[in-house]
Scaffold this motif. Structure first.
Motif, PDB file in Angstrom:
ATOM      1  N   SER A  74       0.848  -1.116  -0.129  1.00 47.66           N
ATOM      2  CA  SER A  74      -0.032  -0.121   0.055  1.00 47.66           C
ATOM      3  C   SER A  74       1.028   1.277   0.080  1.00 47.66           C
ATOM      4  O   SER A  74       2.196   1.072   0.096  1.00 47.66           O
ATOM      5  CB  SER A  74      -0.812  -0.107   1.274  1.00 47.66           C
ATOM      6  N   PRO A  75       0.400   2.357  -0.182  1.00 55.12           N
ATOM      7  CA  PRO A  75       1.420   3.583  -0.142  1.00 55.12           C
ATOM      8  C   PRO A  75       1.895   3.628   1.051  1.00 55.12           C
ATOM      9  O   PRO A  75       3.129   4.156   1.266  1.00 55.12           O
ATOM     10  CB  PRO A  75       0.123   4.896  -0.121  1.00 55.12           C
ATOM     11  N   MET A  76       1.544   3.059   2.214  1.00 50.90           N
ATOM     12  CA  MET A  76       2.450   3.134   3.482  1.00 50.90           C
ATOM     13  C   MET A  76       3.622   2.268   3.541  1.00 50.90           C
ATOM     14  O   MET A  76       4.742   2.524   4.073  1.00 50.90           O
ATOM     15  CB  MET A  76       1.609   2.439   4.705  1.00 50.90           C
ATOM     16  N   THR A  77       3.861   1.571   2.479  1.00 43.36           N
ATOM     17  CA  THR A  77       4.974   0.593   1.913  1.00 43.36           C
ATOM     18  C   THR A  77       6.136   1.761   1.690  1.00 43.36           C
ATOM     19  O   THR A  77       7.330   1.467   1.924  1.00 43.36           O
ATOM     20  CB  THR A  77       4.959   0.041   0.857  1.00 43.36           C
ATOM     21  N   VAL A  78       5.955   2.641   0.945  1.00 43.07           N
ATOM     22  CA  VAL A  78       6.942   3.644   0.541  1.00 43.07           C
ATOM     23  C   VAL A  78       6.839   5.144   1.284  1.00 43.07           C
ATOM     24  O   VAL A  78       7.820   5.909   0.970  1.00 43.07           O
ATOM     25  CB  VAL A  78       6.727   3.900  -1.029  1.00 43.07           C
ATOM     26  N   LEU A  79       5.594   5.605   1.725  1.00 39.49           N
ATOM     27  CA  LEU A  79       5.576   6.883   2.573  1.00 39.49           C
ATOM     28  C   LEU A  79       6.594   7.146   3.326  1.00 39.49           C
ATOM     29  O   LEU A  79       7.031   8.415   3.391  1.00 39.49           O
ATOM     30  CB  LEU A  79       4.109   7.085   2.832  1.00 39.49           C
ATOM     31  N   PRO A  80       6.952   6.180   4.327  1.00 34.95           N
ATOM     32  CA  PRO A  80       7.832   6.647   5.212  1.00 34.95           C
ATOM     33  C   PRO A  80       9.296   7.257   4.549  1.00 34.95           C
ATOM     34  O   PRO A  80       9.863   8.108   5.031  1.00 34.95           O
ATOM     35  CB  PRO A  80       7.968   5.380   6.246  1.00 34.95           C
ATOM     36  N   ASP A  81       9.653   6.295   3.705  1.00 33.71           N
ATOM     37  CA  ASP A  81      10.842   6.751   3.018  1.00 33.71           C
ATOM     38  C   ASP A  81      10.890   7.982   2.248  1.00 33.71           C
ATOM     39  O   ASP A  81      11.887   8.919   2.201  1.00 33.71           O
ATOM     40  CB  ASP A  81      11.398   5.663   1.982  1.00 33.71           C
ATOM     41  N   ILE A  82       9.704   8.172   1.562  1.00 34.93           N
ATOM     42  CA  ILE A  82       9.307   9.409   1.053  1.00 34.93           C
ATOM     43  C   ILE A  82       9.309  10.763   1.768  1.00 34.93           C
ATOM     44  O   ILE A  82      10.446  11.815   1.596  1.00 34.93           O
ATOM     45  CB  ILE A  82       8.050   9.460   0.047  1.00 34.93           C
ATOM     46  N   PHE A  83       8.995  10.656   2.934  1.00 36.03           N
ATOM     47  CA  PHE A  83       8.879  12.065   3.870  1.00 36.03           C
ATOM     48  C   PHE A  83      10.070  12.246   4.287  1.00 36.03           C
ATOM     49  O   PHE A  83      10.720  13.149   5.177  1.00 36.03           O
ATOM     50  CB  PHE A  83       7.921  11.453   4.957  1.00 36.03           C
ATOM     51  N   PHE A  84      11.054  10.951   4.772  1.00 36.87           N
ATOM     52  CA  PHE A  84      12.564  10.885   5.152  1.00 36.87           C
ATOM     53  C   PHE A  84      13.335  11.940   4.609  1.00 36.87           C
ATOM     54  O   PHE A  84      14.176  12.600   4.680  1.00 36.87           O
ATOM     55  CB  PHE A  84      13.082   9.768   5.433  1.00 36.87           C
ATOM     56  N   LYS A  85      12.861  11.960   3.079  1.00 33.64           N
ATOM     57  CA  LYS A  85      13.618  12.806   2.172  1.00 33.64           C
ATOM     58  C   LYS A  85      13.251  14.386   2.106  1.00 33.64           C
ATOM     59  O   LYS A  85      13.750  15.045   1.228  1.00 33.64           O
ATOM     60  CB  LYS A  85      13.705  12.147   0.813  1.00 33.64           C
ATOM     61  N   GLU A  86      12.191  14.591   2.791  1.00 36.44           N
ATOM     62  CA  GLU A  86      11.747  15.953   3.138  1.00 36.44           C
ATOM     63  C   GLU A  86      11.327  16.733   1.635  1.00 36.44           C
ATOM     64  O   GLU A  86      11.783  17.505   1.443  1.00 36.44           O
ATOM     65  CB  GLU A  86      12.833  16.797   3.530  1.00 36.44           C
ATOM     66  N   PRO A  87      10.596  16.032   0.923  1.00 37.66           N
ATOM     67  CA  PRO A  87      10.096  16.935  -0.134  1.00 37.66           C
ATOM     68  C   PRO A  87       8.963  17.895   0.318  1.00 37.66           C
ATOM     69  O   PRO A  87       8.335  17.612   1.298  1.00 37.66           O
ATOM     70  CB  PRO A  87       9.344  15.688  -1.126  1.00 37.66           C
ATOM     71  N   GLN A  88       8.949  19.008  -0.571  1.00 38.86           N
ATOM     72  CA  GLN A  88       7.917  19.805  -0.261  1.00 38.86           C
ATOM     73  C   GLN A  88       6.310  19.659  -0.404  1.00 38.86           C
ATOM     74  O   GLN A  88       5.261  20.113   0.124  1.00 38.86           O
ATOM     75  CB  GLN A  88       7.999  21.329  -0.967  1.00 38.86           C
ATOM     76  N   ALA A  89       6.219  18.554  -1.578  1.00 39.73           N
ATOM     77  CA  ALA A  89       4.804  18.515  -1.848  1.00 39.73           C
ATOM     78  C   ALA A  89       4.652  16.851  -2.199  1.00 39.73           C
ATOM     79  O   ALA A  89       5.848  16.294  -2.747  1.00 39.73           O
ATOM     80  CB  ALA A  89       4.308  19.090  -3.067  1.00 39.73           C
ATOM     81  N   VAL A  90       3.796  15.964  -1.939  1.00 38.25           N
ATOM     82  CA  VAL A  90       3.714  14.559  -2.217  1.00 38.25           C
ATOM     83  C   VAL A  90       2.193  14.467  -2.641  1.00 38.25           C
ATOM     84  O   VAL A  90       1.242  14.820  -2.224  1.00 38.25           O
ATOM     85  CB  VAL A  90       3.833  13.835  -0.806  1.00 38.25           C
ATOM     86  N   VAL A  91       2.225  13.645  -3.900  1.00 31.86           N
ATOM     87  CA  VAL A  91       1.097  13.379  -4.542  1.00 31.86           C
ATOM     88  C   VAL A  91       0.756  11.913  -4.041  1.00 31.86           C
ATOM     89  O   VAL A  91       1.620  10.901  -4.641  1.00 31.86           O
ATOM     90  CB  VAL A  91       1.002  13.603  -6.053  1.00 31.86           C
ATOM     91  N   VAL A  92      -0.286  11.626  -3.536  1.00 33.79           N
ATOM     92  CA  VAL A  92      -0.737  10.185  -3.206  1.00 33.79           C
ATOM     93  C   VAL A  92      -2.521  10.191  -3.956  1.00 33.79           C
ATOM     94  O   VAL A  92      -3.301  10.505  -3.193  1.00 33.79           O
ATOM     95  CB  VAL A  92      -1.144   9.746  -1.807  1.00 33.79           C
ATOM     96  N   ARG A  93      -2.463   9.546  -5.136  1.00 35.18           N
ATOM     97  CA  ARG A  93      -3.711   9.793  -5.951  1.00 35.18           C
ATOM     98  C   ARG A  93      -4.671   8.656  -5.273  1.00 35.18           C
ATOM     99  O   ARG A  93      -5.816   8.970  -4.937  1.00 35.18           O
ATOM    100  CB  ARG A  93      -3.483   8.882  -7.272  1.00 35.18           C
ATOM    101  N   GLU A  94      -4.253   7.418  -4.644  1.00 38.36           N
ATOM    102  CA  GLU A  94      -5.161   6.575  -4.123  1.00 38.36           C
ATOM    103  C   GLU A  94      -4.982   6.343  -2.496  1.00 38.36           C
ATOM    104  O   GLU A  94      -4.148   5.680  -2.342  1.00 38.36           O
ATOM    105  CB  GLU A  94      -5.126   5.190  -4.671  1.00 38.36           C
ATOM    106  N   MET A  95      -5.549   6.956  -1.610  1.00 41.65           N
ATOM    107  CA  MET A  95      -5.688   6.725  -0.389  1.00 41.65           C
ATOM    108  C   MET A  95      -6.307   5.598   0.281  1.00 41.65           C
ATOM    109  O   MET A  95      -7.629   5.612   0.518  1.00 41.65           O
ATOM    110  CB  MET A  95      -5.963   7.992   0.459  1.00 41.65           C
ATOM    111  N   VAL A  96      -5.511   4.268   0.133  1.00 44.43           N
ATOM    112  CA  VAL A  96      -6.230   3.089   0.263  1.00 44.43           C
ATOM    113  C   VAL A  96      -6.591   2.605   1.702  1.00 44.43           C
ATOM    114  O   VAL A  96      -7.251   1.854   1.934  1.00 44.43           O
ATOM    115  CB  VAL A  96      -5.586   2.042  -0.547  1.00 44.43           C
ATOM    116  N   ASN A  97      -5.816   3.157   2.632  1.00 47.21           N
ATOM    117  CA  ASN A  97      -6.057   2.983   4.058  1.00 47.21           C
ATOM    118  C   ASN A  97      -5.980   4.178   4.916  1.00 47.21           C
ATOM    119  O   ASN A  97      -5.479   5.176   4.572  1.00 47.21           O
ATOM    120  CB  ASN A  97      -5.223   1.633   4.480  1.00 47.21           C
TER     121      ASN A  97
END
Length: 593
Positions: A392-415
């Motif tokens: 699910s998105p939770m599989t990759v979201l922690p690593d994404i936020f660790f890199k500190e992007p200013q904006a994140v697009v999550v099209r399907e919020m499945v859980n």
């Protein structure tokens, strides 16, 4: 001497070699269309009549051919063919030299005919083309067979005739031999050409799907055009003499054979994918059949090439709405939601909104399911997960936020875990963009709340919600204007007298006149052609956030939005009505969704 001089004065000067040659030519060819002695030349008139007869035969064939293929410009093309020959023949008649004039009469017959054949043959399957090598051989074989001469030629298979639609099954994982076997079975079925004809009619009308509602008494054929189901024909069940099944039933059985389904099974859900090719354009199709209480329902869906929009102007957003949208998309933080009802262009519009997000002066990351890939957008770092493996998105979201992007697009919020983490990240000055299917902006909010996220956390993070619905556009060729009554203008929010004319689908005439009226070639007398969007944009403020937490009731939220005069679907649609883009009836239909 005088006697000798007299005859000499009467003698004609000897002819020059050029005059003698001209005299000889005139004896053989004559001058112009005339023969010796200024009489018409029989030979020349016969040649002209032969060409004229060939032109008449060609014109008659062209007219029949266009009528058979239902060419809309048939009358105009017939007129062009006639005028070209008439003018060319008139010019040729006044040319003094016959052998310079006669080729013109031939050319004004041959050239337009060749042009027509080239245009006609374009996109047709080989067996349907004319004036090709195979066609000429076929014509000669027919003519010679009448005098007992047999010519060996390639036999045209039944599936090579009919409409120019070619079919092929495309089931994933199936062996090529299996797919070829299904195609052969379908081609040999008695209803194969009729099945292709139904597909051809749907594709020509611009349908997105065809529905067959089959009962023992009749079958109703409907087309879904611009999101609306339109009844095309109602076919009574009539079984021809010597046959056990009617024409439509045989056609649908051929479709089942193409997919490897069981034609005799009228109860189970069956179907599969196939490809239809028309004029070198391939359409991915999905065939589904399901037994019903009264018989069987079958649907064929066409996956048409979608129009790729790139700018907010192309979506049809008004300038003031564009300005508000850019404020949300370029904000330093917040949770922004893009929504639409099913089959109302959510993915296409989301692509455009994300493209208008600042992707060049800040880091933007996106989360995507490998099973449902989206359109690639430059300058966005793509992170994928595989839902088929339980990710699910939770599989990759922690690593994404660790890199500190200013904006994140999550099209399907499945859980709820993914949603909670995204809302928490808004506090860290991060912009989150997500999408969800909903009929309006308020319903979109409550679909996220239904995931059991903390209402206080979600309300504090939510910045705004945009929702769109698609409305059909009036056909520009046949729409008619009318003077709107004051009550109608008031219901649309316009002051009396401010709008002099609105537009609607043209009104039906009395039956005897309706039959004589020429159908609209642009919309097939539907009255609408194409779709555009209307939008609703809600900006969250303290009052709305408080209601989400303390009084989570959609009706209360909608009432508050109206009180705050935040523009909604009605205001946006009313402007499209005023501009003549859509009708009051169409806007009413869409607003009742």
């Amino acid at each position: 001497a005088a006697k000798d001089a007299a005859p000499a004065a009467n003698e004609t000067a000897p002819a020059s070699p050029g005059d003698r040659a001209k005299s000889e030519a005139e004896k053989i060819l004559g001058t112009g269309w005339w023969g010796t002695g200024n009489y018409f030349s029989i030979t020349k008139i016969v040649l002209f009549i032969i060409v004229f007869w060939l032109w008449v035969y060609t014109a008659d064939w062209m007219n029949d051919d266009m009528e058979h293929r239902k060419v809309e410009s048939r009358e105009m093309r017939n007129l062009q063919f006639f005028l070209i020959y008439l003018i060319g023949s008139a010019i040729a008649f006044y040319i003094p030299t016959f052998w310079a004039a006669f080729p013109i009469t031939v050319l004004v017959w041959i050239v337009p005919a060749v042009v027509y054949v080239k245009l006609r043959n374009k996109g047709l399957p080989e067996p349907e083309k004319v004036w090709t090598r195979d066609h000429i051989v076929y014509v000669y074989a027919v003519l010679l067979s009448k005098i007992g001469v047999k010519v060996k030629m390639k036999k045209r298979m039944s599936y090579e005739t009919g409409v120019p639609v070619e079919l092929a099954p495309t089931e994933k994982g199936a062996a090529p031999q299996v797919l070829q076997g299904r195609l052969i079975l379908a081609r040999n079925a008695p209803g194969y050409n009729d099945f292709r004809a139904y597909l051809y009619d749907g594709l020509l009308r611009g349908a997105d799907a065809i529905m067959f509602d089959y009962t023992p008494q009749k079958t109703v054929v409907r087309h879904q055009i611009d999101g609306v189901w339109i009844e095309i024909i109602e076919v009574p069940r009539v079984v021809e003499k010597g046959k056990e099944k009617d024409k439509l039933e045989l056609a649908l059985e051929a479709g089942k054979l193409l997919l490897g389904a069981n034609p005799a099974d009228r109860r189970s859900k069956q179907g599969g994918p196939f490809v239809a090719t028309l004029n070198k354009t391939k359409y991915d199709c999905e065939f589904v059949s399901q037994g019903t209480r009264g018989g069987e329902a079958m649907m064929i869906q066409f996956v048409r090439q979608k129009v790729a929009f790139n700018t907010l102007d192309e979506l049809g957003l008004f300038p003031q709405v564009q300005e508000r949208l850019r404020t949300f998309l370029n904000a330093p933080k917040g949770f922004f939601v893009i929504s639409a009802p099913p089959a109302n262009g959510l993915r296409s519009s989301a692509d455009v909104f994300i493209r208008n997000c600042d992707r060049f002066t800040r880091d933007v990351a996106a989360v995507e399911d490998v099973m449902h890939p989206d359109r690639q957008i430059e300058n966005i770092i793509l992170n994928r997960y595989d839902s088929s493996k339980g990710e699910s998105p939770m599989t990759v979201l922690p690593d994404i936020f660790f890199k500190e992007p200013q904006a994140v697009v999550v099209r399907e919020m499945v859980n709820v875990d993914s949603l909670t983490l995204c809302c928490e990240e808004v506090v860290n000055n991060r912009l989150i963009i997500s999408t969800i299917k909903a009929k309006d902006a308020v319903e979109a909010m409550f679909r996220f709340l239904a995931m059991k996220v903390d209402p206080q956390l979600f309300a504090s993070a939510l910045a705004g919600v945009v929702c769109q619905r698609l409305v059909r556009k009036l056909c520009p060729e046949c729409k008619e204007g009318f003077q709107p009554p004051p009550q109608l203008l008031q219901s649309l929010g316009f002051a009396p007298g401010t709008v002099k004319e609105l537009f609607r689908v043209r009104s039906p005439l009395p039956p005897e006149l309706e039959q004589k009226r020429k159908p609209c070639s642009t919309c097939n007398d539907i009255g609408y052609k194409g779709r555009t969007a209307i939008f609703e944009l809600i900006e969250l403020n303290d009052e709305l956030r408080s209601l989400l937490v303390t009084q989570p009731n959609p009706a209360a939220i909608r009432q508050a939005v109206v009180k705050q005069r935040q523009p909604g679907f009605l205001q946006y649609g009313a402007e499209l009505v005023r501009q003549g883009i859509t009708s009051v009836d169409e806007l009413s239909r869409v607003l009742k969704m």
